[in-house]
Design a protein around this motif. Structure first.
Motif, mmCIF file in Angstrom:
data_model
loop_
_atom_site.group_PDB
_atom_site.id
_atom_site.type_symbol
_atom_site.label_atom_id
_atom_site.label_comp_id
_atom_site.label_asym_id
_atom_site.label_seq_id
_atom_site.Cartn_x
_atom_site.Cartn_y
_atom_site.Cartn_z
ATOM 1 N N ALA A 20 41.695 34.386 -115.112
ATOM 2 C CA ALA A 20 41.052 35.546 -115.735
ATOM 3 C C ALA A 20 40.426 36.409 -114.655
ATOM 4 O O ALA A 20 39.564 35.930 -113.905
ATOM 5 C CB ALA A 20 39.987 35.098 -116.735
ATOM 6 N N PRO A 21 40.840 37.677 -114.527
ATOM 7 C CA PRO A 21 40.310 38.547 -113.466
ATOM 8 C C PRO A 21 38.827 38.817 -113.645
ATOM 9 O O PRO A 21 38.316 38.879 -114.766
ATOM 10 C CB PRO A 21 41.137 39.823 -113.614
ATOM 11 C CG PRO A 21 41.640 39.804 -115.021
ATOM 12 C CD PRO A 21 41.824 38.363 -115.378
ATOM 13 N N LEU A 22 38.145 38.982 -112.524
ATOM 14 C CA LEU A 22 36.703 39.225 -112.539
ATOM 15 C C LEU A 22 36.380 40.590 -111.954
ATOM 16 O O LEU A 22 37.057 41.073 -111.047
ATOM 17 C CB LEU A 22 35.972 38.149 -111.736
ATOM 18 C CG LEU A 22 36.133 36.705 -112.193
ATOM 19 C CD1 LEU A 22 35.312 35.770 -111.314
ATOM 20 C CD2 LEU A 22 35.728 36.548 -113.647
ATOM 21 N N GLY A 23 35.332 41.203 -112.484
ATOM 22 C CA GLY A 23 34.827 42.472 -111.981
ATOM 23 C C GLY A 23 33.343 42.546 -112.268
ATOM 24 O O GLY A 23 32.744 41.590 -112.766
ATOM 25 N N ARG A 24 32.754 43.667 -111.962
ATOM 26 C CA ARG A 24 31.319 43.838 -112.220
ATOM 27 C C ARG A 24 31.060 43.930 -113.715
ATOM 28 O O ARG A 24 31.828 44.528 -114.463
ATOM 29 C CB ARG A 24 30.793 45.096 -111.535
ATOM 30 C CG ARG A 24 30.691 44.966 -110.018
ATOM 31 C CD ARG A 24 29.864 46.092 -109.424
ATOM 32 N NE ARG A 24 29.777 46.008 -107.980
ATOM 33 C CZ ARG A 24 28.889 45.252 -107.330
ATOM 34 N NH1 ARG A 24 28.021 44.537 -108.015
ATOM 35 N NH2 ARG A 24 28.870 45.232 -106.014
ATOM 36 N N SER A 25 29.949 43.343 -114.130
ATOM 37 C CA SER A 25 29.542 43.442 -115.523
ATOM 38 C C SER A 25 29.189 44.884 -115.856
ATOM 39 O O SER A 25 28.605 45.598 -115.035
ATOM 40 C CB SER A 25 28.337 42.538 -115.779
ATOM 41 O OG SER A 25 27.733 42.829 -117.008
ATOM 42 N N GLY A 26 29.540 45.309 -117.054
ATOM 43 C CA GLY A 26 29.233 46.666 -117.468
ATOM 44 C C GLY A 26 27.772 46.873 -117.804
ATOM 45 O O GLY A 26 27.313 48.006 -117.928
ATOM 46 N N THR A 27 27.010 45.786 -117.957
ATOM 47 C CA THR A 27 25.602 45.899 -118.328
ATOM 48 C C THR A 27 24.639 45.570 -117.189
ATOM 49 O O THR A 27 23.474 45.942 -117.235
ATOM 50 C CB THR A 27 25.289 44.959 -119.509
ATOM 51 O OG1 THR A 27 25.623 43.601 -119.143
ATOM 52 C CG2 THR A 27 26.112 45.364 -120.733
ATOM 53 N N ASP A 28 25.130 44.877 -116.164
ATOM 54 C CA ASP A 28 24.263 44.476 -115.058
ATOM 55 C C ASP A 28 25.118 44.365 -113.806
ATOM 56 O O ASP A 28 25.955 43.468 -113.690
ATOM 57 C CB ASP A 28 23.592 43.142 -115.379
ATOM 58 C CG ASP A 28 22.581 42.707 -114.321
ATOM 59 O OD1 ASP A 28 22.625 43.247 -113.199
ATOM 60 O OD2 ASP A 28 21.754 41.819 -114.614
ATOM 61 N N ARG A 29 24.892 45.239 -112.833
ATOM 62 C CA ARG A 29 25.742 45.286 -111.647
ATOM 63 C C ARG A 29 25.584 44.076 -110.742
ATOM 64 O O ARG A 29 26.400 43.856 -109.855
ATOM 65 C CB ARG A 29 25.461 46.564 -110.844
ATOM 66 C CG ARG A 29 25.936 47.823 -111.536
ATOM 67 C CD ARG A 29 25.733 49.052 -110.667
ATOM 68 N NE ARG A 29 26.458 48.975 -109.412
ATOM 69 C CZ ARG A 29 27.751 49.252 -109.277
ATOM 70 N NH1 ARG A 29 28.474 49.596 -110.324
ATOM 71 N NH2 ARG A 29 28.330 49.185 -108.089
ATOM 72 N N THR A 30 24.545 43.259 -110.963
ATOM 73 C CA THR A 30 24.389 42.049 -110.165
ATOM 74 C C THR A 30 25.213 40.898 -110.730
ATOM 75 O O THR A 30 25.341 39.864 -110.083
ATOM 76 C CB THR A 30 22.916 41.624 -110.096
ATOM 77 O OG1 THR A 30 22.464 41.249 -111.413
ATOM 78 C CG2 THR A 30 22.048 42.751 -109.571
ATOM 79 N N LYS A 31 25.759 41.076 -111.926
ATOM 80 C CA LYS A 31 26.522 40.020 -112.579
ATOM 81 C C LYS A 31 28.011 40.313 -112.505
ATOM 82 O O LYS A 31 28.438 41.445 -112.288
ATOM 83 C CB LYS A 31 26.097 39.895 -114.046
ATOM 84 C CG LYS A 31 24.676 39.455 -114.255
ATOM 85 C CD LYS A 31 24.266 39.539 -115.717
ATOM 86 C CE LYS A 31 25.109 38.672 -116.621
ATOM 87 N NZ LYS A 31 24.620 38.684 -118.010
ATOM 88 N N ARG A 32 28.818 39.273 -112.685
ATOM 89 C CA ARG A 32 30.265 39.398 -112.779
ATOM 90 C C ARG A 32 30.687 39.060 -114.195
ATOM 91 O O ARG A 32 29.982 38.381 -114.934
ATOM 92 C CB ARG A 32 30.971 38.472 -111.781
ATOM 93 C CG ARG A 32 30.672 38.785 -110.319
ATOM 94 C CD ARG A 32 31.134 40.191 -109.937
ATOM 95 N NE ARG A 32 31.004 40.452 -108.514
ATOM 96 C CZ ARG A 32 29.927 40.924 -107.929
ATOM 97 N NH1 ARG A 32 28.836 41.140 -108.656
ATOM 98 N NH2 ARG A 32 29.900 41.175 -106.629
ATOM 99 N N ALA A 33 31.867 39.541 -114.552
ATOM 100 C CA ALA A 33 32.378 39.307 -115.904
ATOM 101 C C ALA A 33 33.897 39.281 -115.866
ATOM 102 O O ALA A 33 34.516 39.830 -114.953
ATOM 103 C CB ALA A 33 31.889 40.398 -116.857
ATOM 104 N N VAL A 34 34.494 38.627 -116.853
ATOM 105 C CA VAL A 34 35.943 38.706 -117.013
ATOM 106 C C VAL A 34 36.265 40.105 -117.516
ATOM 107 O O VAL A 34 35.661 40.590 -118.487
ATOM 108 C CB VAL A 34 36.440 37.635 -118.001
ATOM 109 C CG1 VAL A 34 37.909 37.853 -118.342
ATOM 110 C CG2 VAL A 34 36.229 36.245 -117.406
ATOM 111 N N VAL A 35 37.201 40.781 -116.849
ATOM 112 C CA VAL A 35 37.531 42.172 -117.165
ATOM 113 C C VAL A 35 39.041 42.325 -117.321
ATOM 114 O O VAL A 35 39.816 41.463 -116.876
ATOM 115 C CB VAL A 35 37.019 43.135 -116.063
ATOM 116 C CG1 VAL A 35 35.505 43.022 -115.911
ATOM 117 C CG2 VAL A 35 37.700 42.847 -114.731
#
Length: 346
Positions: free
Chosen positions: A203-218
């Protein structure tokens, strides 16, 4: 009167030149506009370094004369951090020679100086410990960080002492063992148990849309999406139930890629966040309320993500020997593990 100043984007300021400023020196006028934040010497340095433009064209001469109706833009580069200083911090050393050092990093130790952590880091400790044995990375006498562990992740970590070792180890870690001898294994205590004893999370990862310090599956097509693959295997179940589920489990994770927070995000993505992970598993914290009283506080208040870099194997960049290191569980991880093992099975 000159037109009002405008600010374009963070780190970039724009100033309109009015009739009253025509013929003035650029450095003098810009220093007045940015006082007291910037001195005239600082403004002159920014001009000479190409950070000042007039109508989009770089102006490298502080004495340049202003023309009414033009727009002066000033780019403010990020400030360079001070050189890390040597600090006497105890290290658990697993191996050391003239080329590299392998340590068992404790939870709570930041690897590299950065915002909010300019001192008290592993780099500060290594500069003190290694001293003259650091021949330099990129011409600077400093340790070469080739991989990192999060502040609250414990376990095995290797650091280069010179350019040769840094290049070789960096190449090995970039390859993630796909063609070489690099091997890494992490152990994590997670909520629940994956439905299969072993699997792959792709699952690819990128920056979270709600918190730039977090990562998220995008989505894979997003501009910041980065390929990320984690292989996992269930090592042990805790509080196993007749329906093949469990209260929690110990899993081993091996990385095919090395993205920021990869294990933490991937395990949360499949519904099994790490115990103690306040960033990606906060919603599961109330599960601890179902535990017996003697375990509730220990598990519910575990102060970090339960993640430990258990194993690291790599080929020595000079001798070509295969080096393999295993770090025992630290005391807090072991205490949590033993508490989980006391859970009765149904």
């Amino acid at each position: 009167m000159s037109a009002p100043d405008t600010e374009a984007t963070a780190g970039l300021k724009a100033f309109a030149v009015g009739e009253d400023a025509a013929g003035m020196r650029l450095d003098q006028w810009l220093a007045a506009r940015t006082a007291p934040n910037l001195s005239r010497n600082r403004v002159q340095a920014l001009i000479r370094s190409g950070d000042v433009r007039i109508d989009g064209k770089v102006v490298g001469e502080p004495k340049a004369k202003l023309v009414a109706g033009t727009l002066v833009t000033l780019g403010m580069p990020e400030p360079e951090p001070a050189e890390p200083e040597a600090e006497a911090i105890d290290l658990s050393i697993l191996f050391e020679d003239d080329d590299l050092i392998v340590i068992d990093k404790p939870a709570g130790l930041v690897v590299h100086p950065g915002a909010g952590n300019w001192t008290g880091t592993l780099v500060n400790a290594l500069i003190h410990h290694c001293g003259a044995s650091l021949s330099g990375i990129g011409g600077v006498r400093r340790p070469g960080i080739v991989h990192r562990l999060d502040k609250d992740t414990s376990g095995v970590l290797v650091v280069a002492k010179n350019d040769m070792a840094h290049r070789a180890l960096s190449d090995a870690f970039a390859d993630h063992g796909q063609t070489g001898d690099l091997e890494r294994a992490y152990h994590a205590i997670v909520w629940g148990v994956p439905p299969r004893p072993a699997g792959i999370i792709d699952a690819p990862l990128g920056r979270s849309g709600t918190d730039r310090t977090k990562r998220a599956v995008v989505p894979a097509g997003r501009s910041d999406a980065r390929h990320a693959v984690t292989h996992y295997g269930v090592v042990e179940k805790f509080g196993a139930r007749s329906d093949a589920t469990a209260f929690a489990s110990l899993v081993e994770c091996r990385l095919e890629t090395g993205r920021t927070h990869q294990i933490r995000v991937h395990m949360a993505h499949v519904g099994h966040p790490l115990v103690g992970d306040q960033t990606y598993g906060r919603a599961f914290r109330t599960k601890a309320n179902k535990l017996p009283d003697d375990m509730k506080n220990l598990v519910g208040d575990f102060p970090r993500q339960a993640l430990h870099a258990r194993l690291l194997q790599f080929r020595h960049p000079r001798t070509d020997d295969i080096l393999r290191f295993e770090a025992p569980y630290p005391a807090d991880f072991m205490e949590l593990l033993e508490a989980m093992r006391r859970l009765p099975s149904e």
